[in-house]
Design a protein around this motif. Sequence first.
Motif, PDB file in Angstrom:
ATOM      1  N   GLN A   1      46.797  41.902  40.852  1.00 44.23           N
ATOM      2  CA  GLN A   1      47.936  42.578  41.452  1.00 44.23           C
ATOM      3  C   GLN A   1      48.836  43.066  40.323  1.00 44.23           C
ATOM      4  O   GLN A   1      49.191  42.289  39.428  1.00 44.23           O
ATOM      5  CB  GLN A   1      48.713  41.624  42.368  1.00 44.23           C
ATOM      6  CG  GLN A   1      47.891  41.034  43.493  1.00 44.23           C
ATOM      7  CD  GLN A   1      47.404  42.103  44.453  1.00 44.23           C
ATOM      8  OE1 GLN A   1      48.141  43.018  44.810  1.00 44.23           O
ATOM      9  NE2 GLN A   1      46.164  41.978  44.881  1.00 44.23           N
TER      10      GLN A   1
ATOM     11  N   ASN B   1      46.720  47.379  43.674  1.00 49.32           N
ATOM     12  CA  ASN B   1      45.618  46.455  43.420  1.00 49.32           C
ATOM     13  C   ASN B   1      44.756  47.018  42.298  1.00 49.32           C
ATOM     14  O   ASN B   1      44.459  48.214  42.284  1.00 49.32           O
ATOM     15  CB  ASN B   1      44.761  46.263  44.672  1.00 49.32           C
ATOM     16  CG  ASN B   1      45.551  45.718  45.842  1.00 49.32           C
ATOM     17  OD1 ASN B   1      46.478  44.941  45.655  1.00 49.32           O
ATOM     18  ND2 ASN B   1      45.206  46.135  47.048  1.00 49.32           N
TER      19      ASN B   1
ATOM     20  N   SER C   1      39.951  40.680  40.554  1.00 48.71           N
ATOM     21  CA  SER C   1      40.972  41.468  41.230  1.00 48.71           C
ATOM     22  C   SER C   1      42.349  41.012  40.770  1.00 48.71           C
ATOM     23  O   SER C   1      42.600  39.811  40.624  1.00 48.71           O
ATOM     24  CB  SER C   1      40.842  41.303  42.746  1.00 48.71           C
ATOM     25  OG  SER C   1      41.759  42.139  43.414  1.00 48.71           O
TER      26      SER C   1
ATOM     27  N   GLN D   1      45.025  36.722  41.349  1.00 51.05           N
ATOM     28  CA  GLN D   1      45.097  36.632  42.808  1.00 51.05           C
ATOM     29  C   GLN D   1      45.906  35.425  43.271  1.00 51.05           C
ATOM     30  O   GLN D   1      46.468  35.430  44.361  1.00 51.05           O
ATOM     31  CB  GLN D   1      43.687  36.553  43.394  1.00 51.05           C
ATOM     32  CG  GLN D   1      42.945  37.882  43.399  1.00 51.05           C
ATOM     33  CD  GLN D   1      43.603  38.918  44.299  1.00 51.05           C
ATOM     34  OE1 GLN D   1      44.449  39.692  43.872  1.00 51.05           O
ATOM     35  NE2 GLN D   1      43.237  38.930  45.562  1.00 51.05           N
TER      36      GLN D   1
END
Length: 225
Positions: A190, A177, A188, A209
């Motif tokens: 990945q 993350n 955020s 996300q």
Amino acid sequence: MKTFIIIIVLCITTPLLAQGNCSKYYASKPGRKLIHKVFDKRERHSMTTEYNVESVTSSGIQVNFNLWDKRGEHITGGKLELGCDNRTTYLAPESIMTDLLSQYEDMEYTVTTTDRLAIPNDLEIGQTLPDASASISLNAQILEINFDIILSNRKVVRREQIETPAGTFDCYVITYNNEMRGRVASRSYQCTDWIAEGIGMVKQETYKQNGRLMSRSLLNEVTDY
């Protein structure tokens, strides 16, 4: 003057003395040059990065780097130091965020690393790697923006062969993350990295996300000079 502390996760394995201290999943051969191409969410070429391993010691690796935009115009360049200790190579966490930090090329910014990104010499599927973090301060003339970068939940999930313009590589795949925390807003992502012995990063993908691809980096060339 612009302040750039940008790099991409780079590569390193070395000779003799340094080899015992550095991870074999980085390119630590003096004279090795690696070129990556970065693509945006529509798979359009957006940036090119070049890294040249200049020298290697028992405590670290010195690398020259350059970044060019999609038109081939030089964005920035400089030198960076990667630390080596106990068969582990360390770098600042912002080093894997070239595509994100490049959007601030017209601003001055400084980076303070709290926990360095560590890649050990011994990797295995299912392994959990330490978190990394840094604080960034942006000077936007009329206002200063501060935020933190936190890389967490780093896991070695599988091994996979990757074909690139530079050749085919047997890679460990690491997912994590990538969070940017600020007072005004947070983001955020990945991320997935493919790293190979003697090379380092072969491929990297960053997703929003909602699962949509935001950027992709792919190794384009490896040469020894």
